[in-house]
Design a protein around this motif. Structure first.
Motif, PDB file in Angstrom:
ATOM      1  N   SER A  60       0.852  -1.178  -0.191  1.00  0.00           N
ATOM      2  CA  SER A  60      -0.255  -0.454   0.001  1.00  0.00           C
ATOM      3  C   SER A  60       0.572   1.263  -0.268  1.00  0.00           C
ATOM      4  O   SER A  60       2.028   1.245   0.696  1.00  0.00           O
ATOM      5  CB  SER A  60      -0.954  -0.003   1.224  1.00  0.00           C
ATOM      6  N   ALA A  61       0.302   2.119  -0.551  1.00  0.00           N
ATOM      7  CA  ALA A  61       1.401   3.187  -0.761  1.00  0.00           C
ATOM      8  C   ALA A  61       1.109   3.915   0.784  1.00  0.00           C
ATOM      9  O   ALA A  61       0.115   4.002   1.066  1.00  0.00           O
ATOM     10  CB  ALA A  61       0.524   4.573  -2.078  1.00  0.00           C
ATOM     11  N   LEU A  62       2.385   4.902   0.947  1.00  0.00           N
ATOM     12  CA  LEU A  62       1.886   5.901   1.746  1.00  0.00           C
ATOM     13  C   LEU A  62       0.984   6.387   1.763  1.00  0.00           C
ATOM     14  O   LEU A  62       0.528   7.094   2.920  1.00  0.00           O
ATOM     15  CB  LEU A  62       3.688   5.931   2.541  1.00  0.00           C
ATOM     16  N   ASP A  63       0.661   6.899   0.942  1.00  0.00           N
ATOM     17  CA  ASP A  63      -0.720   7.695   0.717  1.00  0.00           C
ATOM     18  C   ASP A  63      -1.552   7.621   1.411  1.00  0.00           C
ATOM     19  O   ASP A  63      -2.770   8.308   1.875  1.00  0.00           O
ATOM     20  CB  ASP A  63      -0.699   8.738  -0.721  1.00  0.00           C
ATOM     21  N   ALA A 104       2.762  17.112   3.916  1.00  0.00           N
ATOM     22  CA  ALA A 104       1.879  17.207   3.525  1.00  0.00           C
ATOM     23  C   ALA A 104       0.284  16.584   3.634  1.00  0.00           C
ATOM     24  O   ALA A 104      -0.509  18.090   3.924  1.00  0.00           O
ATOM     25  CB  ALA A 104       2.548  17.347   2.035  1.00  0.00           C
ATOM     26  N   LEU A 105       0.122  16.003   2.651  1.00  0.00           N
ATOM     27  CA  LEU A 105      -1.267  15.138   3.005  1.00  0.00           C
ATOM     28  C   LEU A 105      -2.052  14.687   4.228  1.00  0.00           C
ATOM     29  O   LEU A 105      -3.212  15.021   4.840  1.00  0.00           O
ATOM     30  CB  LEU A 105      -1.049  13.915   2.520  1.00  0.00           C
ATOM     31  N   HIS A 106      -1.326  13.948   5.114  1.00  0.00           N
ATOM     32  CA  HIS A 106      -1.647  13.470   6.500  1.00  0.00           C
ATOM     33  C   HIS A 106      -1.590  15.318   7.853  1.00  0.00           C
ATOM     34  O   HIS A 106      -2.117  14.710   8.947  1.00  0.00           O
ATOM     35  CB  HIS A 106      -1.022  12.792   6.993  1.00  0.00           C
ATOM     36  N   GLY A 107       0.008  16.047   7.445  1.00  0.00           N
ATOM     37  CA  GLY A 107       0.199  16.409   8.756  1.00  0.00           C
ATOM     38  C   GLY A 107       0.331  15.950   9.923  1.00  0.00           C
ATOM     39  O   GLY A 107       0.895  16.440  10.774  1.00  0.00           O
ATOM     40  N   ILE A 108       1.560  15.177   9.181  1.00  0.00           N
ATOM     41  CA  ILE A 108       2.077  14.423  10.622  1.00  0.00           C
ATOM     42  C   ILE A 108       3.379  13.948   9.947  1.00  0.00           C
ATOM     43  O   ILE A 108       3.929  13.895   9.530  1.00  0.00           O
ATOM     44  CB  ILE A 108       1.573  12.353  10.512  1.00  0.00           C
ATOM     45  N   GLU A 109       4.408  13.122  11.079  1.00  0.00           N
ATOM     46  CA  GLU A 109       5.645  13.974  10.932  1.00  0.00           C
ATOM     47  C   GLU A 109       6.116  12.438  11.126  1.00  0.00           C
ATOM     48  O   GLU A 109       6.423  12.000  12.240  1.00  0.00           O
ATOM     49  CB  GLU A 109       6.561  15.035  12.325  1.00  0.00           C
TER      50      GLU A 109
END
Length: 584
Positions: free
Chosen positions: A451-454, A484-489
Motif C-alpha cells: 500500500s502506498a504511504l499516501d 503534506a497530506l496528513h500533517g504528520i511527521e
C-alpha cells in the motif's frame, strides 16, 4: 509478500514461445529436390535434434543441432534449434546472437521473431522485444502467439490497460485460443484484479483441459486470493498433466508453498526441498565438498548453515539456529554464512558460532550459466562435516505449529538500543511505532503487494502515537508527501542507514513499542529481536502457516483485507486497532 524462494510471478508462466510451432515445422522438413548433400545431412541431424528435444533430452538436442550447424553453416533451422538449446541452458546472450543468425539465414521463418523477442525480454530489452512481437503479428496476423506475448510484455512494462485491450481484440478474432485467455487472465492478475482473472483462466482450461501451465497459473491466482485448498487442487492437476521436467519442478515448488501456507508443514517443508534440484530456476550450486545434512546426529560435529533467498528470509529462517546450536553441543561447531550486513548482529546473537559471509559468482560453461556460492571462511580449516541451506532443517525441526517457540532469537546491541531510547524519549511521550510500507524492489508487478504511504492517513493520524521511520532506501519524497497530506511527521534517526546498517536498524527496532509494516526485511528485523510487529499484507501469505500471525516470531499479527489488495478497506481497521493499542 514474504517468500521463501525467488518464486515466479504469474506472468512468467504466461509468455509463450514459438518452440512447439517451430518444432512442428522442423519435424516436417522435407529433403528438397536438388538440395546439396550437406543440407540433406544437416537436416537429418536437425530432425534428430527435434526428436531429442521432444523426449526431454535437451543436452542431446543441443549437440545434434550444433553438429547440424557445423555440417551446413547456412542452415537457419539448425541455428534455430541451437539457439533454443542455448536459451534453455541459460546462455541468453549467446542465444540472442544465434537466433539473429538463424533469422538472417531464414527470414521467411516468423517463429524466429517470437523466440528472438522472448530472448530479448529475458535480457530486459522490453522495447526491442515488443517490436519483434509486433513484426511477428504483421507476418502472422492469425497466430495467437504474437498477441499473447505482446500483451504479456505490455503488462510487464506497466501498461496493463493497453495489454487488456490488445488481448480482448485478439480473443474476439480467435475465441478458441486458450493461450489468449490465459494471457488476459495473467495481465489482470498482475494488475491486482486477481478475482476477475479467474473466469478467464477457467475459460482457457475449458478450451484445453490438458494444458498443464493453465492449471499452474490458476493455482497462483487462487493462492493470491487465499483460496489455498482450491490452489492445491489445481496444482495437482497441473502435475498430472505436465510433460516438461523443468515445469514439473516449478509446479512442485508452487505446491510446496501452498501446503506450507495451509499449515501442512511436515508435507510442505519436505516438498519444499525441490529448490535444491539443480534444474530449479533459482538453484544455486554451493561450492562445498561436504555432504548435505539430512538429519544425522550432530553432537560434536561441525555444521555449516548457509543463508538463502533474500534478507527477509535469512531473518525468518534464522529462528532455527538456536536449535542447531544446541544440536552440535559444546564439543561441536556451528558455522553460519549470511549476508555481510548481518554479521555483527549474528555474532552477538550466536557467540558460540562462527559467523561469516558467502561470495556469489556465475560460471558460464557448456551447460549454461550456473550461479555459484562460495563460503571461504567455513573451509579454511577443512570442510565441515555437513552443510545445509538455512531453510532445510525446517522439514526436520518444524513439523508442527507447536514446534515454533515464539521467542526472540537475535540480540540487538544493548548500548545502541539504549542510545536510541534516549533520543526518542527526548522527543516526547509515546507509544513509539515504527513504520515501513514497501519493499525497495518495487516495480509494476510487485506494487500490488504494497500500500502506498499516501493511503496510511487513518493510521498516521492516530492520537498520541509517534511514528518512527523504518523504511530503508530513498524515501525522503514519500515522507515529505505524507507530511503534506496528513500533517504528520514520521520521525527519522539522523545518520542511521537503514539499508546497510542492519545492526543499527535492529537496535532501533528494539527501542520501539510496535512496528506496523508490509512484509519486508525491516519487519523481519524487528520481529527477530522480539518487537511486536503488525504485518499488513495484500492477501494471505505462506509465512502465516495457516494462522493469523507469522509464527516464526515472538509476537505478531497479520492484517489482510477480505478482497485482495483492498487497502482502502484495510487501513481504517488497522487504525482502529492502533488507537486501542495506544490506550493500553
Amino acid at each position: 509478500m514474504a517468500q521463501a524462494a525467488v518464486a515466479p510471478s504469474m506472468d512468467s508462466l504466461s509468455g509463450m514461445d514459438a518452440k512447439l510451432e517451430a518444432l512442428a515445422k522442423l519435424e516436417a522438413l522435407q529433403e528438397e529436390l536438388g538440395a546439396e548433400q550437406a543440407r540433406k545431412r544437416s537436416n537429418g541431424f536437425v530432425r534428430r535434434a527435434v526428436k531429442a528435444w521432444r523426449r526431454g533430452d535437451i543436452l542431446r538436442a543441443g549437440k545434434l543441432a550444433l553438429h547440424a550447424s557445423e555440417i551446413d553453416e547456412t542452415n537457419g533451422k539448425a541455428f534455430h534449434v541451437l539457439a533454443m538449446f542455448l536459451e534453455r541452458m541459460g546462455h541468453v546472450h549467446k542465444a540472442l546472437v544465434t537466433y539473429e543468425r538463424a533469422y538472417a539465414l531464414d527470414p521467411d521463418d516468423p517463429e524466429l521473431l517470437i523466440n528472438l523477442g522472448l530472448t530479448a525480454w529475458n535480457l530486459k530489452m522490453h522495447e526491442g522485444a515488443a517490436r519483434l512481437f509486433k513484426h511477428y503479428i504483421a507476418a502472422r496476423p492469425d497466430s495467437p502467439l504474437g498477441y499473447n506475448n505482446l500483451g504479456s510484455i505490455m503488462g510487464d512494462m506497466g501498461d496493463p490497460e493497453t495489454a487488456v485491450e490488445l488481448l480482448r481484440g485478439a480473443i474476439y478474432r480467435m475465441p478458441n485460443e486458450p493461450i489468449l485467455w490465459n494471457s488476459l487472465a495473467t495481465v489482470l492478475a498482475e494488475d491486482g484484479r486477481v478475482e476477475e482473472s479467474l473466469v478467464f483462466y477457467n475459460e482457457a482450461i475449458r478450451l484445453d483441459s490438458n494444458f498443464a501451465r493453465l492449471y499452474h497459473n490458476l493455482g497462483y491466482a487462487f493462492s493470491h486470493l487465499g483460496m489455498l485448498a482450491e490452489a492445491l487442487e489445481v496444482y495437482d492437476k497441473a502435475l498430472a498433466r505436465v510433460v516438461d521436467p523443468t515445469e514439473r519442478i516449478e509446479a512442485t515448488h508452487s505446491r510446496s508453498i501452498c501446503l506450507i501456507g495451509m499449515g501442512r508443514l511436515e508435507e510442505g517443508f519436505a516438498e519444499y526441498e525441490i529448490r535444491a534440484n539443480d534444474r530449479f530456476r533459482a538453484y544455486v550450486h554451493h561450492m562445498l565438498k561436504a555432504p548435505r545434512w539430512n538429519g544425522e546426529p550432530l553432537e560434536g560435529k561441525r555444521l555449516l548453515v548457509v543463508g538463502e533467498q533474500g534478507l527477509g528470509d535469512e531473518f525468518m529462517f534464522a529462528g532455527i539456529l538456536p536449535d542447531l546450536q544446541r544440536a552440535v553441543g559444546p564439543q561441536g561447531k556451528l558455522q553460519i554464512a549470511v549476508d555481510e550486513r548481518l554479521i555483527p548482529l549474528f555474532k552477538r546473537s550466536f557467540p558460540q558460532a562462527e559467523i561469516g559471509t558467502y561470495l556469489d559468482r556465475t560460471l558460464v560453461d557448456k551447460d549454461g550459466n550456473k550461479p555459484l556460492r562460495f563460503v571461504p571462511f567455513a573451509v579454511e580449516q577443512g570442510e565441515p562435516d555437513y552443510y545445509t541451506l538455512m531453510g532445510s532443517p525446517l522439514r526436520l525441526l518444524r513439523k508442527r505449529l507447536e514446534d515454533f517457540p515464539h521467542q526472540a532469537f537475535l540480540t540487538p546491541d544493548p548500548a545502541r538500543t539504549e542510545e536510541y531510547r534516549r533520543i526518542l524519549k527526548a522527543g516526547g511521550p509515546g507509544p513509539l511505532v515504527g513504520v515501513c510500507w514497501r519493499s525497495m524492489m518495487l516495480d509494476a508487478k510487485r506494487a500490488k503487494y504494497y500500500s502506498a504511504l499516501d493511503a496510511w492517513g487513518p493510521v498516521l493520524k492516530t492520537p498520541g502515537v509517534r511514528f518512527i521511520n523504518l523504511q530503508y532506501g530513498d524515501c525522503a519524497e514519500e515522507l515529505a508527501r505524507a507530511r503534506a497530506l496528513h500533517g504528520i511527521e514520521i520521525e527519522t534517526i539522523d545518520g542511521l542507514d537503514l539499508k546497510n546498517d542492519i545492526d543499527g536498524a535492529a537496535a532501533l527496532s528494539a527501542a520501539l513499542d510496535l512496528v506496523v509494516s508490509a512484509p519486508t526485511a525491516a519487519a523481519a528485523v524487528a520481529a527477530s529481536v522480539g518487537t511486536e510487529v503488525w504485518f499488513l499484507t495484500a492477501g494471505r501469505t505462506w509465512p502465516q502457516l495457516g494462522t493469523d500471525e507469522f509464527p516464526w516470531y515472538r509476537k505478531s499479527h497479520v492484517f489482510m483485507p477480505e478482497k485482495f489488495g483492498d487497502w482502502n478497506a484495510l487501513i481504517p481497521k488497522v487504525a482502529e486497532q492502533l488507537a486501542a493499542f495506544a490506550k493500553r
